[in-house]
Enzyme design. Sequence first.
Site, mmCIF file in Angstrom:
data_model
loop_
_atom_site.group_PDB
_atom_site.id
_atom_site.type_symbol
_atom_site.label_atom_id
_atom_site.label_comp_id
_atom_site.label_asym_id
_atom_site.label_seq_id
_atom_site.Cartn_x
_atom_site.Cartn_y
_atom_site.Cartn_z
ATOM 1 C CE LYS A 160 -3.995 1.793 2.828
ATOM 2 N NZ LYS A 160 -5.066 1.334 3.874
ATOM 3 C CB SER A 209 -8.447 3.116 2.833
ATOM 4 O OG SER A 209 -7.454 2.474 3.892
ATOM 5 C CB SER A 243 -8.384 0.311 5.843
ATOM 6 O OG SER A 243 -9.166 1.740 5.610
#
Lengths: 497, 531
Positions: free
Chosen positions: B91, B166, B190
């Site tokens: 990420k 996310s 997330s």
Amino acid sequence: MTTAGAARPAGAALERYEAVIGIEVHCQLRTESKMFCSCSTAYDGARPNSHVCPVCLGLPGALPVMNRRAVELVLATGAAIGASTPDATRWDRKNYFYPDLPKGYQISQYDLPLAAAGTLTFDTSEGPFTVRITRAHLEEDTAKLVHAEGPAGERISLVDFNRSGVPLMEVVSEPDVRTAEQARRYAEELQLLLRTIGASDADMEHGQLRVEANVSLRRRGTEAFGTRVEVKNMNSFRSVEHAVAFEIERQAAILDGGESLRMETRGWSDERGETYHMRSKETSDDYRYFPEPDLPPLRVDAAWLASIRGELPELPAAHRTRYRDALGLSAYDAAVLVADADAGRLFEATLAAAPGLEAKPVANWVTGDYLRIRNAAAGPVRVDPAELAALVRLVADGSLNRTSARQVLEAHAQSGEGVEAIVGRLGLRQISDTAALGAIVEDVLAANPAAVADVRAGKAQAIGFLVGQVMKATRGQANATVAQAAIRERLDAGERA
Amino acid sequence: MTAVREATRLLGHELATRLRTGELSAREITLAHLEVAERQNHALNAWLVIEREKSLDEADAADARLAAARADGPDALDALHPLLGLPVAVKDLVSVAGGQCTSGSRIIDGYVAPYDAHVTERLRDAGAVILGKTNMDEFAMGSSNEYSAYGPVSNPWDLDTVPGGSSGGSAAAVAAYHAPFGIGTDTGGSIRQPAALSGIVGLKPTYGRVSRYGIVAFASSLDQIGPLTRDARDAAALLHAVAGRDERDSTSAPVPVPDDLLRLPASDDEAAAWLEGKRLGLPREYFVEGMEPGVEARIREAVRALEGAGATIEDVSLPHTDYGLATYYIVVPAEASANLARYDGVRYGRSVRLPGADFIADYLATRGDGFGPEVKRRIMLGTYALSAGYYDAFYLKAQKVRTLIKRDFDEVFGSGIDALVAPTSPSVAFRFGARTADPVAMYLSDACTLPANMAGIAGVSLPCGLSNGLPVGLQFIGPPWSELELLRFSRGYEAITAAAEWRRLEPAQLTQADDATGPTPAERAARLAAA
């Protein structure tokens, strides 16, 4: 804004008004590394932004790690001012935007300072004075802004993050200070305390000790606080005293004129000898404090605190009391020897070098002639404690008069030559032996019958002439007191005969 | 092409075996995944950057380590971490020295991280191959990946839907076989929610399990880093690689990381047998109003299957669950408002300089221009909640309620319940634009996941079937440091459903994702918005 106060006689305002002054001191703690990262604090003179890392630059993802030593130094300060420390405290974020604050918040302590409710007592010209200390807490220093001119002549600001994250202790006093002298003395005594316990080098010129004064006036006999003005940018103890004195007079002049003061921050200008407006503080800042989630709560267990207390050296107040009570020093000598580390060391070493030597004359020599010589010298001055002890002995037993002794000390400080050697080389040893002086006295009396007659006739000042003749005959080496006694004795004996 | 396809279809532990037998090299594995990732990124937008050169260098280094170990004998080979030579999708809020770290935001566009995050160091130690950085909601604020400054991500099950957020980029990349391993972060769901919506496994570890050093902070007291994978064993291996105390994160806990994470049973029988006699709590508050019937049906089926395998299911109550969302949206924005203050344009990233203006004007311009709408919304919420006069009523009160939420869990686990079983998300993947107009609808996506973050405990989501052709996520929630147990539950559930029809299904629109001439996710979103 009027500056009429500048022309008024100093101190006149305090007849009508009482000054209410609180003092905030920020001091950089003496640690090897910064507050929340391992960057070195030894950045003095280093290239800008050479002592930085992701943490003190506030890079994305960086996290703080507490410097335990810095906490200990605040705990030591708290112990030294008799403050209390909570069992558990924590870190808080103080949020505000400024280019010198890389994270957009400062890690500080809000409602649980490491030290609360202490006192500091110091001497002033009006006697001892005690200021209550509200709190001492730990936070991180900001970066340094340098204002410069850009390539096209535009005004630019450069940021040096070497200072960013240095451990900073904030010490806040109650509004107990009433005069400019007290303000200066408070700051001086706090500096001495911090240096004594090793918490900070506390050098004002290097920004290690920053003093801000909150000054307000109220008419004598009233209780309510007046409008407060914050004064900063004072770079020496003298400027602290001058700035506060100026501010008292300035505010008094405004109040006398029937005007009211405004909340503001003012800077002190040494060059102009006055304070000047920096910014108004009409709205109170909202720092949106909240507990720092990146650091766990800080527990201060009793054993840790006890070991810190146990390691405290003798504190200045106790030190001065000991000098006065146990060694019989004057308050002045005691204060100087405790405040001036170098002088204090020489004093202690001299006593150690000569057991049984009386402390009082040693203190006099150190605080008087030694400091005069040291402060006047261009380079470092070295006085050997054993030689100073010898000098004090020679004076004490009458072998050296004070004038000669001063000369000897100066010569020793300059060359390092031994005291005895200097005395011998310059022939400064006093002749204090009555027998040795007897023959010379006889000769002088024989050669000056007129003066002898004057003395006998009761003209007291004539004996001074005869002593002078003895001094002349011995090229100054005679002990004048002994010579005078010998003359008097000889003439008295002659009368009886 | 077939060989490539096959290599990417293998799980991490299967690839690890083939690496050790010499059937595949790390370079071959990396090339295979790079090929798919590069081909599909047009359609999925899962990656913000694919590091072909660097990842091949890392693969070669892994092959060299492998060769050296092989020469040293079986012990040396066994000592290699299962992640060695295997691709990881990271990420884009994890600092990787020398690479970008945008956190999905325009405001730090152009920033190059000068240091490795702890997680990055641990991945390097294990010998993993960092394939690139994945898309995400800006500063991890969002549940659909639509709040990325770099465009939305398509869900490979239906390219018109979101992958969740996310960590949407990592989830889509792992679901679409671009990498067997993904790194995500979970502040309110997330990791787990995108895992659920993308049909993969996602674990949020206990707060303090994985060091946050080098992770762009969102809400410091809740953020955790965790794995996104296609099965429980791979999740365990990735967690094992990155977990453990780190002196640079004072909130990382000195709790040992169990090596048993590397020994989850390979055998389905053994894995299923472990479920026998376990006590699972079914929290009634998690079956929220508005939950899609298909989701609830899959969860109830999964619960029955677990019961059938010998676990006991007990109805439990977590009475303060209802306050979770409200308190979360005070605590989290408050912390975020401070954490995001550093993005001021002074030192790095985007900077707007107005000629002749003071620095406050520059700040306003920089931040006004650099932050997206959701980030601004949360900064405003948080700033408000911390303001003088409101602090006690909002932040302080929320922290007190947070304690009550935590106590709910303590009481349930204290009563002997081994883990809770619940839905991960009340809905399956939704279409682009379905929730962006209504922030509260978006926030509700995390209603079943954020309580674990508020309490600082562990949770895992794993696929349990489909509803309307889209994946449904089953969540296990456990007490602090229970990751191993949660993964054993997960592995047990995988074992008892190993024969299920839906397990054979690949994401339904992988073929469309291969089309590099079709619409991008942003174009799909725009088309749906216009419709």
